[in-house]
Scaffold this motif. Structure first.
Motif, PDB file in Angstrom:
ATOM      1  N   THR A 103       0.820  -1.208   0.000  1.00  0.00           N
ATOM      2  CA  THR A 103       0.000   0.000   0.000  1.00  0.00           C
ATOM      3  C   THR A 103       0.851   1.253   0.000  1.00  0.00           C
ATOM      4  OG1 THR A 103      -1.774  -1.157   1.187  1.00  0.00           O
ATOM      5  CG2 THR A 103      -1.801   1.251   1.253  1.00  0.00           C
ATOM      6  N   MET A 104       1.932   1.254   0.777  1.00  0.00           N
ATOM      7  CA  MET A 104       2.798   2.433   0.849  1.00  0.00           C
ATOM      8  C   MET A 104       3.497   2.692  -0.484  1.00  0.00           C
ATOM      9  SD  MET A 104       4.407   2.392   4.720  1.00  0.00           S
ATOM     10  CE  MET A 104       4.967   0.687   4.701  1.00  0.00           C
ATOM     11  N   ILE A 105       3.971   1.640  -1.132  1.00  0.00           N
ATOM     12  CA  ILE A 105       4.632   1.819  -2.427  1.00  0.00           C
ATOM     13  C   ILE A 105       3.614   2.270  -3.469  1.00  0.00           C
ATOM     14  CG2 ILE A 105       5.914   0.675  -4.275  1.00  0.00           C
ATOM     15  CD1 ILE A 105       7.023  -1.249  -2.133  1.00  0.00           C
ATOM     16  N   LEU A 106       2.442   1.650  -3.464  1.00  0.00           N
ATOM     17  CA  LEU A 106       1.398   2.020  -4.418  1.00  0.00           C
ATOM     18  C   LEU A 106       0.978   3.466  -4.232  1.00  0.00           C
ATOM     19  CD1 LEU A 106      -0.442   0.979  -6.662  1.00  0.00           C
ATOM     20  CD2 LEU A 106      -2.074   0.287  -4.905  1.00  0.00           C
ATOM     21  N   ASP A 107       0.824   3.903  -2.992  1.00  0.00           N
ATOM     22  CA  ASP A 107       0.465   5.295  -2.721  1.00  0.00           C
ATOM     23  C   ASP A 107       1.558   6.243  -3.215  1.00  0.00           C
ATOM     24  OD1 ASP A 107      -1.900   4.532  -1.596  1.00  0.00           O
ATOM     25  OD2 ASP A 107      -1.245   4.750   0.484  1.00  0.00           O
ATOM     26  N   ALA A 108       2.825   5.814  -3.077  1.00  0.00           N
ATOM     27  CA  ALA A 108       3.936   6.654  -3.534  1.00  0.00           C
ATOM     28  C   ALA A 108       3.925   6.789  -5.048  1.00  0.00           C
ATOM     29  CB  ALA A 108       5.263   6.066  -3.063  1.00  0.00           C
ATOM     30  N   ILE A 109       3.529   5.739  -5.754  1.00  0.00           N
ATOM     31  CA  ILE A 109       3.406   5.804  -7.220  1.00  0.00           C
ATOM     32  C   ILE A 109       2.219   6.691  -7.589  1.00  0.00           C
ATOM     33  CG2 ILE A 109       2.935   4.477  -9.319  1.00  0.00           C
ATOM     34  CD1 ILE A 109       4.410   2.119  -7.988  1.00  0.00           C
ATOM     35  N   ASP A 110       1.088   6.486  -6.896  1.00  0.00           N
ATOM     36  CA  ASP A 110      -0.117   7.275  -7.161  1.00  0.00           C
ATOM     37  C   ASP A 110       0.128   8.771  -6.984  1.00  0.00           C
ATOM     38  OD1 ASP A 110      -1.732   5.170  -7.839  1.00  0.00           O
ATOM     39  OD2 ASP A 110      -2.629   4.935  -5.862  1.00  0.00           O
ATOM     40  N   SER A 111       0.898   9.117  -5.955  1.00  0.00           N
ATOM     41  CA  SER A 111       1.123  10.525  -5.641  1.00  0.00           C
ATOM     42  C   SER A 111       2.266  11.142  -6.441  1.00  0.00           C
ATOM     43  CB  SER A 111       1.393  10.685  -4.144  1.00  0.00           C
ATOM     44  OG  SER A 111       2.580   9.995  -3.775  1.00  0.00           O
ATOM     45  N   GLY A 112       2.931  10.338  -7.264  1.00  0.00           N
ATOM     46  CA  GLY A 112       3.995  10.875  -8.107  1.00  0.00           C
ATOM     47  C   GLY A 112       5.360  10.912  -7.467  1.00  0.00           C
ATOM     48  N   ILE A 113       5.501  10.357  -6.258  1.00  0.00           N
ATOM     49  CA  ILE A 113       6.828  10.279  -5.647  1.00  0.00           C
ATOM     50  C   ILE A 113       7.741   9.413  -6.514  1.00  0.00           C
ATOM     51  CG2 ILE A 113       8.130   9.447  -3.640  1.00  0.00           C
ATOM     52  CD1 ILE A 113       5.696  10.177  -1.923  1.00  0.00           C
ATOM     53  N   TYR A 114       7.180   8.311  -6.997  1.00  0.00           N
ATOM     54  CA  TYR A 114       7.880   7.466  -7.969  1.00  0.00           C
ATOM     55  C   TYR A 114       7.103   7.538  -9.274  1.00  0.00           C
ATOM     56  CZ  TYR A 114      10.272   5.591  -3.893  1.00  0.00           C
ATOM     57  OH  TYR A 114      11.021   5.468  -2.748  1.00  0.00           O
ATOM     58  N   ARG A 115       7.811   7.872 -10.348  1.00  0.00           N
ATOM     59  CA  ARG A 115       7.169   8.085 -11.634  1.00  0.00           C
ATOM     60  C   ARG A 115       7.632   7.017 -12.629  1.00  0.00           C
ATOM     61  NH1 ARG A 115       4.674  12.784 -11.477  1.00  0.00           N
ATOM     62  NH2 ARG A 115       4.485  12.948 -13.729  1.00  0.00           N
TER      63      ARG A 115
END
Length: 217
Positions: free
Chosen positions: A13-25
């Motif tokens: 969930t934390m990694i997915l949220d980071a992708i969703d929020s653009g932290i990881y593109r």
């Protein structure tokens, strides 16, 4: 396939949220040790979460490394086809089932988002909340689940169509029309309005990509 362990679920969930929020593109490399440090968990749940994300095609292999996946032209087109169908159905069902309170929330969202037109990033986040509210107002859990999967894949797009000049104002007018059709309990009109909204967003994205390629060429 056994269900993921609680720790790996949290890491996922934390990694997915980071992708969703653009932290990881799209194209960014994900490293187990760096993710473990960032999220304060051990490498084992991180590893399990990465494997799960790779299975879902949200991550891709680049040699021995895992990177955030990106969508090519055909994948983007396919995604928009599915999105248009599902979102149109959600609007149709919302016109049939939404409570007066849910309709009021949608109307207030449109009004509040007018102030964000000059900030594409903030507007994109709010746009996602607006669409999610329509999904929930459909009162169909299976449709909501499928749309969650679609929006998960939408996170693999490097840019938002709302960044195109003038698109924010147009999208807001489209949102207003969608809510008006839901308010009127016009199922056909709500379906048509949301499909048209998604279609124009796709056209805008295609033009955006064409301009990018021309600049790079």
């Amino acid at each position: 396939m056994p269900p993921p362990k609680p720790g790996s679920t949290d890491a996922y969930t934390m990694i997915l949220d980071a992708i969703d929020s653009g932290i990881y593109r799209p194209g960014d490399r994900l490293v187990e040790s760096e993710l473990a440090d960032r999220f304060g968990v051990s490498r084992t749940p991180i590893r399990e979460a990465l494997q799960r994300l790779e299975t879902q095609s949200l991550l891709a292999r680049d040699g021995r490394s895992l990177i955030v996946a990106s969508l090519d032209h055909n994948q983007t087109a396919e995604l928009y086809v599915v999105r248009g169908e599902l979102e149109g159905l959600a609007a149709r069902l919302a016109a049939r089932h939404a409570t007066p309170e849910e309709v009021r929330v949608l109307r207030e969202m449109v009004s509040a988002d007018d102030a964000l037109v000059g900030d594409p990033t903030a507007l994109a986040r709010s746009n996602r909340r607006f669409h999610k509210q329509i999904h929930l107002a459909s009162h169909n859990r299976y449709l909501v689940q499928q749309l969650d999967l679609v929006y998960r894949s939408m996170a693999l797009m490097a840019t938002t169509s709302l960044a195109v000049e003038g698109r924010g104002e147009i999208a807001q007018a489209e949102h207003d029309r969608i809510v008006s059709r839901i308010e009127a309990r016009d199922e056909d009109g709500a379906d048509e309005a949301l499909r048209a909204h998604i279609s124009l967003a796709f056209v805008t994205r295609l033009k955006q990509e064409a301009a990018r390629l021309e600049t790079e060429g």
